[in-house]
Design a protein around this motif. Structure first.
Motif, short mmCIF file in Angstrom:
data_model
loop_
_atom_site.label_atom_id
_atom_site.label_comp_id
_atom_site.label_asym_id
_atom_site.label_seq_id
_atom_site.Cartn_x
_atom_site.Cartn_y
_atom_site.Cartn_z
N GLN A 106 0.83 -1.21 0.00
CA GLN A 106 0.00 0.00 0.00
C GLN A 106 0.86 1.25 0.00
O GLN A 106 0.48 2.28 -0.57
CB GLN A 106 -0.97 -0.01 1.18
N ALA A 129 -6.15 3.35 -0.74
CA ALA A 129 -4.83 2.88 -0.30
C ALA A 129 -4.54 3.32 1.12
O ALA A 129 -4.00 2.55 1.93
CB ALA A 129 -3.75 3.38 -1.25
N TYR A 170 -3.92 0.88 4.29
CA TYR A 170 -2.71 1.01 5.09
C TYR A 170 -3.07 1.14 6.57
O TYR A 170 -2.52 0.46 7.43
CB TYR A 170 -1.92 2.24 4.62
#
Length: 134
Positions: free
Chosen positions: A17, A108, A112
């Motif tokens: 990520q 993303a 994460y």
């Protein structure tokens, strides 16, 4: 799957990520780019993920196998006075969509954050398990 393999799986996801966020940042930085060093307009890039086995316990993580460029043609803007205009007076801009990139960045970033939370939860559980023996 042991508790320790959770760190390997989440760590691989964090790394993937992170690379995805770097690609999104590069795409966003080139939203209005007209031409690169090779004379061509910037092409949007996307990270390609693949499942990766993690150890002997059957755990699976993720790895980045490559970064591909989009084949979508760039946006053409009529600007005959521009030094990079073609014979018809059009300038080809990058094919990056700022809206799509922002959506990808949010996705993303959340992935994460979720993996950081998984690692923190696993760490807390391991610490509590150690405290049981005291």
């Amino acid at each position: 799957m042991s508790m320790f393999s959770i760190f390997s799986v989440s760590g691989s996801a964090l790394s993937a990520q992170s690379q995805r966020l770097n690609v999104v940042a590069s795409n966003l930085a080139n939203v209005d780019a007209v031409a690169g060093p090779d004379g061509e307009s910037y092409k949007a890039r996307q990270v390609v993920f693949q499942t990766a086995p993690m150890g002997d316990e059957g755990a699976a993580g993720v790895k980045v196998v490559g970064i591909k460029e989009s084949d979508t043609p760039g946006r053409k803007v009529y600007s005959p006075e521009h030094p990079l205009a073609d014979e018809q007076g059009y300038v080809t801009h990058s094919n990056v969509s700022a809206v799509d990139e922002m959506v990808d960045m949010i996705s993303a970033s959340r992935s994460y954050q979720n993996n950081v939370e998984v690692m923190n939860t696993a760490k807390t559980l391991l610490l509590k398990t150690l405290q049981l023996g005291q």
